[in-house]
Design an enzyme around this catalytic site. Structure first.
Site, PDB file in Angstrom:
ATOM      1  N   GLY A 141     -65.853 -59.416  56.716  1.00 34.11           N
ATOM      2  CA  GLY A 141     -66.763 -60.506  56.357  1.00 34.11           C
ATOM      3  C   GLY A 141     -68.121 -60.313  57.011  1.00 34.11           C
ATOM      4  N   THR A 151     -68.564 -61.097  63.555  1.00 34.35           N
ATOM      5  CA  THR A 151     -67.787 -62.052  62.748  1.00 34.35           C
ATOM      6  C   THR A 151     -68.155 -63.457  63.207  1.00 34.35           C
ATOM      7  OG1 THR A 151     -65.575 -62.909  62.290  1.00 34.35           O
ATOM      8  CG2 THR A 151     -65.793 -61.700  64.319  1.00 34.35           C
ATOM      9  N   ASP A 186     -63.218 -65.020  67.006  1.00 36.93           N
ATOM     10  CA  ASP A 186     -61.762 -64.992  67.184  1.00 36.93           C
ATOM     11  C   ASP A 186     -61.263 -63.771  67.965  1.00 36.93           C
ATOM     12  OD1 ASP A 186     -62.422 -63.168  65.227  1.00 36.93           O
ATOM     13  OD2 ASP A 186     -60.941 -63.849  63.764  1.00 36.93           O
ATOM     14  N   ARG A 198     -60.360 -69.289  60.374  1.00 34.43           N
ATOM     15  CA  ARG A 198     -58.935 -69.281  60.026  1.00 34.43           C
ATOM     16  C   ARG A 198     -57.987 -69.778  61.117  1.00 34.43           C
ATOM     17  NH1 ARG A 198     -59.724 -63.298  57.958  1.00 34.43           N
ATOM     18  NH2 ARG A 198     -61.149 -63.524  59.692  1.00 34.43           N
ATOM     19  N   ARG A 235     -64.132 -54.809  52.025  1.00 33.29           N
ATOM     20  CA  ARG A 235     -62.778 -54.663  52.562  1.00 33.29           C
ATOM     21  C   ARG A 235     -62.178 -53.518  51.767  1.00 33.29           C
ATOM     22  NH1 ARG A 235     -62.309 -59.506  55.667  1.00 33.29           N
ATOM     23  NH2 ARG A 235     -63.505 -61.190  54.733  1.00 33.29           N
ATOM     24  N   ASP A 294     -61.703 -58.100  63.711  1.00 22.89           N
ATOM     25  CA  ASP A 294     -60.502 -57.440  64.243  1.00 22.89           C
ATOM     26  C   ASP A 294     -59.915 -56.410  63.274  1.00 22.89           C
ATOM     27  OD1 ASP A 294     -59.734 -59.552  62.595  1.00 22.89           O
ATOM     28  OD2 ASP A 294     -57.809 -59.804  63.613  1.00 22.89           O
ATOM     29  N   ASP A 337     -66.359 -66.029  63.198  1.00 24.02           N
ATOM     30  CA  ASP A 337     -65.208 -66.818  63.674  1.00 24.02           C
ATOM     31  C   ASP A 337     -65.052 -66.901  65.194  1.00 24.02           C
ATOM     32  OD1 ASP A 337     -64.659 -67.117  61.032  1.00 24.02           O
ATOM     33  OD2 ASP A 337     -62.840 -65.899  61.001  1.00 24.02           O
TER      34      ASP A 337
HETATM   35  P1  ATP Z   1     -63.477 -60.754  59.414  1.00 24.59           P
HETATM   36  O1  ATP Z   1     -62.966 -61.157  60.771  1.00 24.59           O
HETATM   37  O2  ATP Z   1     -64.845 -61.237  59.181  1.00 24.59           O
HETATM   38  O3  ATP Z   1     -62.540 -61.032  58.303  1.00 24.59           O
HETATM   39  P2  ATP Z   1     -62.488 -58.102  59.628  1.00 24.59           P
HETATM   40  O4  ATP Z   1     -63.102 -56.863  60.134  1.00 24.59           O
HETATM   41  O5  ATP Z   1     -61.353 -58.659  60.414  1.00 24.59           O
HETATM   42  O6  ATP Z   1     -63.642 -59.156  59.453  1.00 24.59           O
HETATM   43  P3  ATP Z   1     -60.702 -57.236  57.518  1.00 24.59           P
HETATM   44  O7  ATP Z   1     -60.756 -57.446  56.057  1.00 24.59           O
HETATM   45  O8  ATP Z   1     -59.507 -57.690  58.262  1.00 24.59           O
HETATM   46  O9  ATP Z   1     -62.040 -57.902  58.106  1.00 24.59           O
HETATM   47  O10 ATP Z   1     -60.880 -55.676  57.816  1.00 24.59           O
HETATM   48  C1  ATP Z   1     -61.940 -54.930  57.237  1.00 24.59           C
HETATM   49  C2  ATP Z   1     -61.444 -53.584  56.790  1.00 24.59           C
HETATM   50  O11 ATP Z   1     -60.978 -52.842  57.930  1.00 24.59           O
HETATM   51  C3  ATP Z   1     -60.264 -53.604  55.831  1.00 24.59           C
HETATM   52  O12 ATP Z   1     -60.639 -53.825  54.506  1.00 24.59           O
HETATM   53  C4  ATP Z   1     -59.691 -52.201  56.018  1.00 24.59           C
HETATM   54  O13 ATP Z   1     -60.428 -51.258  55.290  1.00 24.59           O
HETATM   55  C5  ATP Z   1     -59.923 -51.959  57.517  1.00 24.59           C
HETATM   56  N1  ATP Z   1     -58.677 -52.230  58.247  1.00 24.59           N
HETATM   57  C6  ATP Z   1     -58.141 -53.435  58.546  1.00 24.59           C
HETATM   58  N2  ATP Z   1     -56.973 -53.318  59.192  1.00 24.59           N
HETATM   59  C7  ATP Z   1     -56.728 -51.988  59.292  1.00 24.59           C
HETATM   60  C8  ATP Z   1     -55.674 -51.203  59.867  1.00 24.59           C
HETATM   61  N3  ATP Z   1     -54.606 -51.765  60.443  1.00 24.59           N
HETATM   62  N4  ATP Z   1     -55.783 -49.851  59.780  1.00 24.59           N
HETATM   63  C9  ATP Z   1     -56.845 -49.273  59.190  1.00 24.59           C
HETATM   64  N5  ATP Z   1     -57.868 -49.968  58.661  1.00 24.59           N
HETATM   65  C10 ATP Z   1     -57.828 -51.297  58.702  1.00 24.59           C
END
Ligand code: ATP
Length: 319
Positions: free
Chosen positions: A11, A125, A129, A171, A72, A103, A127
């Site tokens: 995000g 992010t 979090d 969330r 994503r 994360d 959040d």
């Molecule tokens: P936000 O907190 O704003 O949602 P985020 O970084 O947590 O941001 P995610 O959609 O959870 O958002 O993760 C972003 C991208 O990181 C995913 O689309 C994926 O490509 C990669 N990713 C997430 N988890 C894994 C994992 N366990 N192993 C490898 N890549 C990952």
């Protein structure tokens, strides 16, 4: 280390641009080449990569969103996609990577660093979090956006003698609700970390009305869910007209606050410094007002807790 890449993932958050600017300028200052990878890990897999120079990041420090765009990527989570990403990094001669995201993005960064590729994570992010850092980039701006919305709602809420439920993002983490609730003077804050008592909320609303109070703001974190059901129950039990406002993606945009820009600028430069020191698999953050870095595996294990003292304070001040 001769050439580094930077990407934004997950995000988007206000201040990501300030972080991209900082990574790029700090790298150039240290005579490194920099490339910008578009659309997070998906753009990496597809080789959607451009050279960055000083002016590529000009006039962006005050802009929300991310000039590198975000995505994503399910493909990156497959073994084939991951190998493709490693191949692309090699083909483009990239020696180190800075990942700006939440994360999930850090889990991707962890996978890259575990496979031997130097990767540093910057928390971007709204959040807030992530437990290892006091603040993430974008959080302060989101809180300010919600506080402004609360001020607007207070005006109309007072005019009509209504109660207003404001649903905010976060969330599983109630930080936006808590900080915005304290700063906005909300009467009630409902967050996923702490059980709420409907009798107590209704009692407070009724005694407020008896005192002649004209407005009431109830902030509900997204993770709690069902804001319309909560509104219905309040209205039925108190006879106070109760409206719902969902802040939604409004919280994601807007010009970043000075605090977010300063945090992003500090963390961007710190990431480059770590790569130059030959460090990998680390994330940067802010703890007790100091810029820190930590092993990515350890950082992901740090539990995120709500600030109980702050929560208690909101209860005292909203009597
Ligand atoms: P936000 O907190 O704003 O949602 P985020 O970084 O947590 O941001 P995610 O959609 O959870 O958002 O993760 C972003 C991208 O990181 C995913 O689309 C994926 O490509 C990669 N990713 C997430 N988890 C894994 C994992 N366990 N192993 C490898 N890549 C990952």
């Amino acid at each position: 280390m001769k050439k580094i890449g930077v990407l934004t993932s997950g995000g988007d958050a206000p201040g990501m641009n300030a972080a991209i600017r900082s990574v790029t300028r700090a790298a150039i200052f240290n005579e490194l080449k920099v490339v910008g990878i578009q659309r997070g890990y998906q753009g990496l897999i597809e080789g959607d990569i451009q050279d960055m120079n000083r002016s590529s990041v000009g006039d962006i420090i005050h802009r929300g969103g991310t000039i590198l765009r975000s995505a994503r990527s399910k493909e990156f989570m497959t073994e084939k996609g991951f190998q493709k990403a490693l191949d692309v990094l090699k083909i483009f001669g990239i020696d180190g990577l800075v990942v700006i995201g939440g994360d999930g993005s850090f889990r991707g960064a962890k996978k890259l660093s575990n496979s031997g590729f130097p990767t540093i994570g910057i928390p971007g992010t709204i959040d807030n979090d992530l437990g290892y850092t006091d603040f993430t980039i974008g959080f302060d701006t989101a809180v300010n956006t919600v506080v402004n919305a609360i001020s607007n709602l207070r005006d109309t809420s007072s005019s009509h003698g209504r109660a207003n439920i404001v649903e905010v993002m976060g969330r599983y983490c109630g930080d936006i609700a808590l900080y915005a609730g304290l700063a906005g003077g909300a009467e009630n804050i409902i967050i996923p970390e702490i059980d709420f008592n409907m009798d107590e909320i209704c009692k407070k609303l009724i005694s407020g009305r008896v005192r002649g109070k004209l407005h009431s703001i109830i902030i509900v974190a997204e993770g709690v869910g069902k804001p319309y059901d909560i509104a219905k129950e309040i209205q039925e039990r108190t006879d106070i007209e109760t409206r719902v406002t969902i802040m939604g993606h409004l919280q994601r945009g807007g010009t970043p606050t000075a605090q977010d820009r300063i945090l992003a600028s500090s963390l961007g430069a710190k990431s480059v410094e770590l790569l130059l020191q030959g460090k990998k698999g680390r994330v940067v953050g802010i703890k007790d007002n100091k810029i820190v870095d930590q092993d990515i595996d350890e950082a992901l294990l740090v539990e995120k807790n709500i600030d109980q003292e702050m929560y208690d304070l909101t209860k005292i001040l909203s009597i």
